[in-house]
Design a protein around this motif. Structure first.
Motif, short mmCIF file in Angstrom:
data_model
loop_
_atom_site.label_atom_id
_atom_site.label_comp_id
_atom_site.label_asym_id
_atom_site.label_seq_id
_atom_site.Cartn_x
_atom_site.Cartn_y
_atom_site.Cartn_z
N ALA A 97 -6.81 29.82 -32.02
CA ALA A 97 -7.87 30.39 -32.82
C ALA A 97 -8.67 29.36 -33.57
CB ALA A 97 -7.28 31.40 -33.77
N ARG A 98 -8.32 29.06 -34.78
CA ARG A 98 -9.23 28.39 -35.70
C ARG A 98 -9.55 26.96 -35.32
NH1 ARG A 98 -8.87 28.31 -41.41
NH2 ARG A 98 -11.07 28.13 -41.05
N TYR A 114 -14.83 31.82 -32.40
CA TYR A 114 -15.25 30.89 -33.45
C TYR A 114 -16.54 30.12 -33.14
CZ TYR A 114 -10.78 32.29 -35.20
OH TYR A 114 -9.73 33.05 -35.64
N PHE A 166 -14.84 34.80 -40.14
CA PHE A 166 -13.43 34.56 -40.40
C PHE A 166 -13.22 34.13 -41.86
CE2 PHE A 166 -9.61 31.99 -40.78
CZ PHE A 166 -8.68 32.98 -40.48
N ILE A 199 -13.16 37.15 -43.80
CA ILE A 199 -11.89 37.88 -43.60
C ILE A 199 -10.83 37.37 -44.58
CG2 ILE A 199 -9.94 38.15 -41.98
CD1 ILE A 199 -11.98 38.42 -39.71
N TYR A 235 -6.66 41.59 -46.26
CA TYR A 235 -6.15 40.45 -45.46
C TYR A 235 -5.35 39.52 -46.39
CZ TYR A 235 -5.92 36.97 -41.76
OH TYR A 235 -5.46 36.10 -40.80
N GLY A 289 -1.87 28.41 -41.77
CA GLY A 289 -2.80 29.46 -41.38
C GLY A 289 -2.26 30.47 -40.40
N SER A 290 -0.99 30.35 -40.03
CA SER A 290 -0.40 31.22 -39.01
C SER A 290 -1.17 31.14 -37.70
CB SER A 290 -0.31 32.68 -39.48
OG SER A 290 0.66 33.36 -38.70
N ASN A 348 -1.32 33.06 -33.11
CA ASN A 348 -2.32 33.37 -32.09
C ASN A 348 -1.96 32.79 -30.72
OD1 ASN A 348 -4.65 33.08 -34.70
ND2 ASN A 348 -4.21 35.00 -33.67
N TYR A 366 -6.08 44.28 -40.42
CA TYR A 366 -6.95 44.03 -39.26
C TYR A 366 -7.95 45.16 -39.02
CZ TYR A 366 -3.93 40.06 -38.44
OH TYR A 366 -3.26 38.87 -38.60
N THR A 379 -13.69 42.60 -39.98
CA THR A 379 -12.89 42.26 -38.79
C THR A 379 -13.51 42.88 -37.54
OG1 THR A 379 -10.97 42.25 -40.26
CG2 THR A 379 -10.53 42.12 -37.89
N PHE A 385 -16.33 40.69 -36.62
CA PHE A 385 -15.77 39.45 -36.06
C PHE A 385 -15.42 39.66 -34.57
CE2 PHE A 385 -11.58 37.16 -35.52
CZ PHE A 385 -12.03 35.85 -35.66
N GLU A 408 -7.34 39.51 -28.79
CA GLU A 408 -6.47 38.66 -29.61
C GLU A 408 -5.09 39.28 -29.78
OE1 GLU A 408 -7.33 36.20 -33.59
OE2 GLU A 408 -6.95 38.30 -34.03
N SER A 439 -1.92 38.59 -32.55
CA SER A 439 -1.53 37.85 -33.75
C SER A 439 -0.04 38.16 -33.98
CB SER A 439 -2.39 38.31 -34.93
OG SER A 439 -2.17 37.49 -36.04
C1 AVI Z 1 -6.68 32.69 -37.38
N1 AVI Z 1 -5.68 33.74 -37.24
C2 AVI Z 1 -4.38 33.31 -37.80
C3 AVI Z 1 -6.11 35.07 -37.69
C4 AVI Z 1 -4.96 36.10 -37.53
O1 AVI Z 1 -4.68 36.78 -38.51
O2 AVI Z 1 -4.39 36.17 -36.45
C5 AVI Z 1 -7.33 35.55 -36.92
C6 AVI Z 1 -7.76 36.93 -37.30
N2 AVI Z 1 -8.05 37.89 -36.46
C7 AVI Z 1 -8.41 38.96 -37.13
N3 AVI Z 1 -8.31 38.72 -38.41
C8 AVI Z 1 -7.94 37.44 -38.55
#
Ligand code: AVI
Length: 332
Positions: free
Chosen positions: A5-6, A40, A48, A51, A57, A164-165, A169, A209, A216, A219, A283, A285
């Protein structure tokens, strides 16, 4: 699915070509899928950031809180003369918390990110804010091989930082692969600080989410806008909907773009057909237990040194140490 992801916000030279081929492959697959790394672009990165401030979140707030509360304990695990290497550093917001306690004993801080401009600006600010700290940025895709600066190679040891976890992802086998790869890059006696989102009540995850403000959703839908702009697509945004839900069996929040009707769309010179309700899986997570994360790390060559969570046990910071695999030296 390759999930990163990031760390992939900007476009390396052949990015448009691989975006096109990934889109064609992913949308012809069954079920349809796209890698979250394509979220991204500039708009996606801004969304993001929004978010991370949403009331629903929790991960970013929890992680920052743990880092602030335990910065001194974490600093104790960073030996004098070590190099701090951040994987996917972005704005180095979280590293700053560690640097408050550890900058003085570091030989160098190495933020690694694929986005060149962003880390150059941040590196300059860090040099001003932490006088005497050597900051040597590396522009690289953290999942690929890259060389550390000689100053980091010559340090007493290297401490990796992967907050950032982002690990969530990755598919679990990719996460294990990444941890192994990080061990190779960091080398002997390395340590690794990882931030990971923990398994928790379904309603908390679903809310995180599916925020009320729809950020979101925007996004997720921005991926269609990006394909329209960069790959000559004609997706109609109002014919797709954001779907996100916690898959309890697989311990992951899944994000999808659901087609609201039977329709066709053109992208990258191909026609893609959708059934009503059919989705593009955009995605995963993954959420971990501390034990599962430790087992994953162990399998990739790391032993747990110490770890912390917030009081609700929503998020964890774990520090690992590379297991020395060199054969014992012959005596005599
Ligand atoms: C970057 N990543 C850790 C976020 C997640 O929570 O998995 C990406 C995200 N997707 C939706 N909200 C945030």
């Amino acid at each position: 699915m390759v999930a990163l992801a990031r760390t992939s916000r900007s476009s390396p030279p052949d990015a448009n070509h691989s975006f096109a081929s990934d889109v064609v492959r992913g949308l012809h697959a069954s079920p349809k899928r796209l890698s979250p790394k394509y979220f991204y672009d500039a708009t996606g990165s801004q969304l993001f950031e929004r978010i991370t401030d949403l009331p629903e979140y929790y991960p970013t707030r929890c992680e920052m809180k743990i880092l602030r509360a335990h910065a001194a304990d974490i600093a104790k695990l960073i030996p004098q003369g070590a190099a701090l290497v951040e994987f996917g550093s972005g704005s180095s917001k979280k590293a700053r918390i560690l640097l408050n306690g550890a900058a003085a004993k570091l030989s160098v801080y190495v933020p690694v990110d694929i986005c060149h401009e962003m880390i150059e600006e941040d590196a300059a600010e860090l040099r001003t804010d932490f006088t005497g700290l050597k900051v040597l940025r590396v522009t690289a895709d953290i999942t690929q091989d890259f060389a550390l600066p000689v100053e980091a190679k010559g340090a007493t040891l290297r401490v990796g930082f992967f907050p950032g976890s982002t690990i969530g992802n990755f598919e679990p086998h990719e996460a294990a692969g990444f941890l192994r790869h990080a061990g190779k890059i960091l080398g002997a006696r390395a340590r690794l600080i990882v931030g990971a989102d923990l398994i928790k009540a379904t309603d908390v995850l679903n809310a995180a989410y599916n925020d009320k403000a729809g950020v979101t959703a925007a996004f997720n839908l921005n991926l269609l806008t990006r394909m329209n702009r960069e790959l000559g697509g004609n997706f109609q945004l109002d014919c797709f909907e954001h779907h996100a839900f916690y898959n309890r069996e697989r311990h992951r929040v899944e994000m999808h773009l659901a087609s609201l009707k039977r329709q066709k769309a053109k992208v990258a010179g191909e026609t893609i057909e959708f059934r009503a309700g059919e989705t593009i899986h955009t995605e995963n997570s993954y959420k971990y237990s501390i034990e599962k994360l430790a087992a994953l790390a162990r399998g990739a060559g790391w032993r747990t040194l110490q770890g912390w969570t917030d009081e609700r046990k929503y998020f964890a910071i774990q520090v690992f140490e590379l297991i020395d695999e060199s054969p014992p030296r012959a005596v005599g």
